[in-house]
Scaffold this active site. Structure first.
Site, PDB file in Angstrom:
ATOM      1  N   GLY A 215       0.824  -1.206   0.000  1.00 55.35           N
ATOM      2  CA  GLY A 215       0.000   0.000   0.000  1.00 55.35           C
ATOM      3  C   GLY A 215       0.853   1.250   0.000  1.00 55.35           C
ATOM      4  O   GLY A 215       2.042   1.208  -0.278  1.00 55.35           O
ATOM      5  N   ASN A 216       0.226   2.362   0.318  1.00 53.77           N
ATOM      6  CA  ASN A 216       0.941   3.630   0.393  1.00 53.77           C
ATOM      7  C   ASN A 216       0.346   4.476   1.513  1.00 53.77           C
ATOM      8  O   ASN A 216      -0.593   4.057   2.185  1.00 53.77           O
ATOM      9  CB  ASN A 216       0.894   4.361  -0.958  1.00 53.77           C
ATOM     10  CG  ASN A 216      -0.524   4.628  -1.417  1.00 53.77           C
ATOM     11  OD1 ASN A 216      -1.262   5.377  -0.792  1.00 53.77           O
ATOM     12  ND2 ASN A 216      -0.926   3.992  -2.519  1.00 53.77           N
ATOM     13  N   ARG A 217       0.893   5.665   1.694  1.00 53.47           N
ATOM     14  CA  ARG A 217       0.531   6.488   2.855  1.00 53.47           C
ATOM     15  C   ARG A 217      -0.630   7.457   2.608  1.00 53.47           C
ATOM     16  O   ARG A 217      -0.931   8.293   3.460  1.00 53.47           O
ATOM     17  CB  ARG A 217       1.747   7.297   3.308  1.00 53.47           C
ATOM     18  CG  ARG A 217       2.906   6.440   3.797  1.00 53.47           C
ATOM     19  CD  ARG A 217       4.059   7.326   4.255  1.00 53.47           C
ATOM     20  NE  ARG A 217       5.181   6.533   4.742  1.00 53.47           N
ATOM     21  CZ  ARG A 217       6.296   7.049   5.237  1.00 53.47           C
ATOM     22  NH1 ARG A 217       6.426   8.369   5.295  1.00 53.47           N
ATOM     23  NH2 ARG A 217       7.272   6.274   5.656  1.00 53.47           N
TER      24      ARG A 217
END
Length: 410
Positions: A215-217
């Protein structure tokens, strides 16, 4: 002359908070607090029946003003005319089916409906009622009438209603109603009225196994700010939301997704009826080539390498679809590009490659953009000069983007 101008500039914005007789009336207390604590002068005008849910002493204590529901109280001050005339904004929350009907028909049987008739400022209705009442043809016709006259009627949220019922009809969260009202009070134009806007938000997740993901932030804050801004400017808004924990933007329809392929399906499903698509989500470029059906166990050996495969490039696909079909589809496509280096050069290349009309390029990294309340960007255009937006609230950047979108729709 100068003194009068100074007094106008320094006085608090005057807000009338109309409260009608729904169980969600208690939530209006929080909305009132948000207005007063942010420097607004609020006069609460409840209906007679609304006082059975929350009493006049509560409204008076929270607003600092006396509370009346009838035109016969304090007649010498002519409140049925004066309150509406002096207001900078009237917001009715909750707005029941009964109040919507009376407002659409121009009835004036109490102080609130008189105020609605005399107001020459923006008027916002935040409906709350059971699903069957919201979906009834009479209510839909009344909402259409009010919107045609220039009022902003915020679509209710979907969720738990009175009792065990669930569906559309829930009052949006007070904070979200407040943010829409604040945008209107700032003088933003209603230049997206009648337009359909699709906004993607959040960050996609690509499953490794039933427990782990890549995923990412991205928090979704910028996408949700864009959705709120579009609602305040009159648009019908759909948010394709990936793994976001924020309250739904008031007035927007939220479609929840998880992966890049889920998001692609949801955005393409809305493509044919959208006037504007804003791809603000952080979409994963890659996903695991294989997903394990069970949790990957830790062993004494080195872990197996994770092989990746490309995800669909949704923004490029939208641009190509519009170019190749020439049929129904969005008049304006806006992309976002998160970069860590060579920001402008990478942005210019992406703008050309993706086929969008505008590309919002921002620098990301530790304490930059992802999860923060502020943002800075350069907005690149396929047919005009770049626009630099200095660091500021994400709501401000959202309105700059829409300022560039609206003329392209015209």
């Amino acid at each position: 002359m100068g003194s009068a101008a100074g007094e106008t500039a320094s006085r608090k914005p005057r807000v009338v908070l109309g409260v009608s007789a729904g169980i969600a009336a208690y939530k209006a207390c929080e909305l009132l607090r948000l207005f007063t604590e942010s420097g607004h002068d609020v006069r609460v005008v409840p209906t007679r029946e609304a006082l059975k849910f929350v009493g006049a002493p509560t409204w008076a204590a929270l607003s600092g003003h006396p509370v009346a529901s009838e035109v016969w109280e304090d007649v010498h001050e002519v409140p049925h005319v004066r309150i509406g005339q002096e207001a900078d904004l009237v917001v009715v929350a909750p707005a029941t089916a009964d109040v919507l009907a009376k407002a659409a028909c121009g009835l004036a049987g109490d102080l609130l409906t008189n105020t609605l008739l005399t107001a020459r400022c923006p008027v916002v209705f935040a409906p709350a009622m059971h699903t069957e009442m919201w979906e009834h043809p009479a209510t839909r016709a009344n909402v259409a009438t009010l919107r045609e006259r220039g009022s902003l009627v915020i679509d209710p949220a979907v969720g738990r209603l009175t009792g065990a019922d669930t569906g559309p009809g829930r009052l949006p969260e007070p904070r979200e109603i407040f943010e829409v009202c604040r945008a209107i009070l700032s003088g933003r134009p209603r230049d997206l009225a009648g337009r359909r806007v699709v906004v993607s938000a959040g960050g996609t997740r690509e499953a490794l196994d039933p427990v782990r993901f890549l995923g990412n932030r991205s928090s979704g804050l910028q996408g949700y700010a864009l959705a709120r801004a579009a609602v305040a400017r009159g648009a019908q808004v759909t948010v394709v939301s990936a793994n976001v924990t924020l309250d739904d933007p008031a007035g927007a329809t939220v479609v929840r997704v998880e992966s890049a392929r889920d998001m692609r399906d949801a955005v393409l499903a809305a493509y044919g009826t959208a006037d504007v698509i804003v791809m603000a989500a952080a979409v994963a470029d890659f996903r695991p080539a294989e997903r394990s059906g069970s949790k990957i166990k830790k062993t004494s050996d080195e872990p197996d390498p994770i092989h990746l495969t490309k995800n669909p490039d949704i923004l490029a696909e939208l641009g190509a679809l519009r170019r190749d079909t020439g049929g129904p589809g969005p008049a304006v496509i806006v992309g976002f590009a998160a970069e860590t280096d060579d920001i402008l050069a990478n942005g210019q290349a992406k703008l050309k490659r993706k086929g969008c009309d505008l590309l919002v390029v921002n620098e990301v990294g530790e304490n930059l953009a992802f999860g923060t309340p502020d943002n800075a960007a350069v907005i690149l255009s396929a047919d005009g000069p770049a626009v630099e937006v200095p660091r500021g609230p994400k709501d401000a950047l959202a309105h700059v983007v829409l300022d560039l979108v609206a003329p392209r729709l015209a």
